[in-house]
Design an enzyme around this catalytic site. Structure first.
Site, PDB file in Angstrom:
ATOM      1  N   GLU A 237       0.869  -1.183   0.000  1.00  0.00           N
ATOM      2  CA  GLU A 237       0.000   0.000   0.000  1.00  0.00           C
ATOM      3  C   GLU A 237       0.906   1.234   0.000  1.00  0.00           C
ATOM      4  OE1 GLU A 237      -3.822   1.869   2.461  1.00  0.00           O
ATOM      5  OE2 GLU A 237      -2.549   0.393   3.413  1.00  0.00           O
TER       6      GLU A 237
ATOM      7  N   HIS B 193      -4.452  -4.696  -0.339  1.00  0.00           N
ATOM      8  CA  HIS B 193      -4.166  -3.575  -1.242  1.00  0.00           C
ATOM      9  C   HIS B 193      -3.265  -3.989  -2.404  1.00  0.00           C
ATOM     10  CE1 HIS B 193      -6.288  -0.635   1.151  1.00  0.00           C
ATOM     11  NE2 HIS B 193      -5.663  -1.062   2.229  1.00  0.00           N
TER      12      HIS B 193
END
Length: 505
Positions: free
Chosen positions: A353, A378
């Site tokens: 992320e 993510h």
């Protein structure tokens, strides 16, 4: 040079499309009819100025809410029978049956319900005190008596007394809601950098803490969170749960086992009222800003909790901002503990992320795979790591895609440029989730599905894409094989009804 053979070109295009997410899904005649209409709607959507996925979500949420595509994904007539799909673009979208989105696998427990409910329900309960911080934030606590100074608060006000002295309670309540969300009309000014967005992001979690961990609120909060997901046709939830402990009015603090049992009991109560809801499990989490020794202790607790509550506890994760917290490799001693002890603990790591290419943080996607993560939270940086991408695909490690979160936290501005577009084109295992609905002004998964379907997937994404993404959320869940089969059967019933009710001519 001779003109290329058009048949060869058609074969190349078909081969490329077959590789994308949903590209190998065989559609029935009814599905093809609905797919054709969806394509027409999407073409019109892409002509809208501004094109919603190209703009910050906060600026276009109202535009998305009016979108025929969004309404197809989101709206269901509770207690009414669908009148079907006429095949025309001027449909009565309030009569469309909801798209069955499957499961939500990446949501944090402190950001599960709408800000409206938090203010209009939780803060109206007896014995709720508020403290206004100098920097503009707030703190809450429930207490049978005036709370002692704590958390930097020297003065507490009881909310019922405070509201009684106000001339405009609605305006006050609206101001409270702003403390629970990042939502603003001018996000670029409010959050010009990732640092600014994350600072406000983490302040909100602190503000929420004393409110949602009060035991009576905590129980209702979980039920309300399940309801908001269910209303968006989510049938299963995996929830990241932190280390905060629930407390009672007299100050008694419950242990973590108590909270796990509450999650189980509330889920069972919800299932009694909603028999087609599969259930929920939690992923034990700790903030990556803490020390190795602290994380090691929590890993030991997680091992024991998973042994005691295998039906509730799905596994373990490190949460918090990757750019400023410890990397997975930094915590390698703590994370190696299950293997050293020959104990089971499933990992579901936030990884990648970040847009800090080439750093230790960026390498979290590789280290997550070294520690045999079951999914990657993510995975924004995954496309920069071809080896990790191929390993994840080979092992069936799905990326938990949360597009609105990535945009709000300034990783990407135009969602057409989201790296997940590469993953989708390549048929990488992906599940769509919403991360922190409270903070982003969303509920359920429909907004994130919209951004994936219309923005990231573009015109290539079709009904087969939606079908595979929904089924992925069950396939890549932590459910047992038996429960996955049950969930798939239940989902297929919903899907078939969705198709039948929405493809009638």
């Amino acid at each position: 040079m001779l003109m290329p053979d058009p048949h060869h070109r058609d074969l190349m295009l078909k081969q490329e499309l077959s590789q994308q997410v949903g590209g190998r899904v065989e559609l029935t005649p009814a599905e093809r009819l609905l797919d054709s209409l969806l394509h027409q709607l999407k073409v019109k959507e892409m002509a809208i100025l501004p094109f919603p996925p190209a703009k910050h979500f906060f600026k276009v949420r109202h535009v998305i809410q009016k979108s025929p595509v969004f309404k197809l994904l989101q709206k269901m007539p509770k207690g009414k029978k669908s009148q079907g799909f006429s095949g025309r673009s001027h449909l009565s979208f309030d009569k469309i049956i909801l798209y069955p989105a499957g499961a939500a696998l990446h949501i944090h427990s402190s950001a599960l319900v709408s800000a409206d409910w938090l203010v209009l329900n939780a803060t109206y309960r007896p014995n709720c005190y508020i403290c206004f911080m100098r920097e503009g934030s707030v703190r809450f606590i429930f207490s049978a008596y005036m709370p002692f100074p704590r958390w930097g608060c020297s003065f507490w006000s009881r909310l019922d007394t405070l509201r009684a002295g106000l001339s405009d309670v609605t305006a006050f309540d609206n101001s409270l809601m702003k403390n629970f969300t990042l939502f603003t009309d001018d996000p670029e000014t409010a959050f010009p950098t990732q640092d600014a967005a994350w600072k406000r992001f983490e302040e909100i979690f602190v503000a929420l803490s004393g409110l949602v961990t009060y035991a009576p609120v905590f129980k209702d909060y979980i039920y309300q969170g399940l309801k908001e997901l269910y209303d968006d046709n989510i049938m299963y939830l995996e929830l990241r749960v932190g280390q905060s402990r629930a407390y009672e009015l007299d100050g008694t603090v419950h242990d973590k086992a108590w909270s796990l049992e509450v999650y189980r009991n509330i889920t069972e109560k919800f299932r009694e009222n909603h028999p087609d809801f599969i259930g929920s499990r939690v992923i034990y989490s700790i903030h990556r800003s803490l020390s190795v020794s602290t994380v090691k202790q929590v890993v030991q607790e997680a091992i024991e909790m998973q042994r005691q509550y295998p039906d509730i506890l799905a596994g373990f994760d490190l949460v918090g901002r990757e750019d400023t917290g410890g990397s997975i490799w930094y915590f390698r001693e703590a994370l190696s503990l299950p293997s050293e002890l020959k104990k089971n603990l499933t990992f579901f790591f936030h990884a990648g992320e970040t847009d800090l290419d080439g750093t230790e943080v960026d390498r979290n996607v590789l280290d997550a795979l070294l520690f045999n993560t079951s999914r990657i939270g993510h995975g924004f940086a995954l496309v920069h790591h071809p080896l990790a991408k191929e390993l994840a695909r080979t092992r069936g490690v799905a990326v938990e895609l949360c597009p609105i979160s990535n945009q709000v936290l300034n990783l990407v501005s135009d969602l057409r440029n989201h790296p997940a577009g590469v993953l989708m084109s390549d048929g990488h295992p992906i599940v769509v989730s919403s991360d922190d609905p409270t903070l982003f002004g969303t509920t359920g998964l429909s907004y994130d599905f919209y951004e994936v379907f219309v923005g990231i997937g573009g015109l290539s994404a079709n009904l087969g894409t939606l079908k595979e993404l929904a089924m992925n959320s069950i396939r890549y869940s932590s459910l047992s094989s038996l429960l996955k089969d049950k969930a798939i059967m239940l989902w297929e019933e919903k899907w078939n009804k969705f198709i039948a009710d929405n493809s009638k001519s």
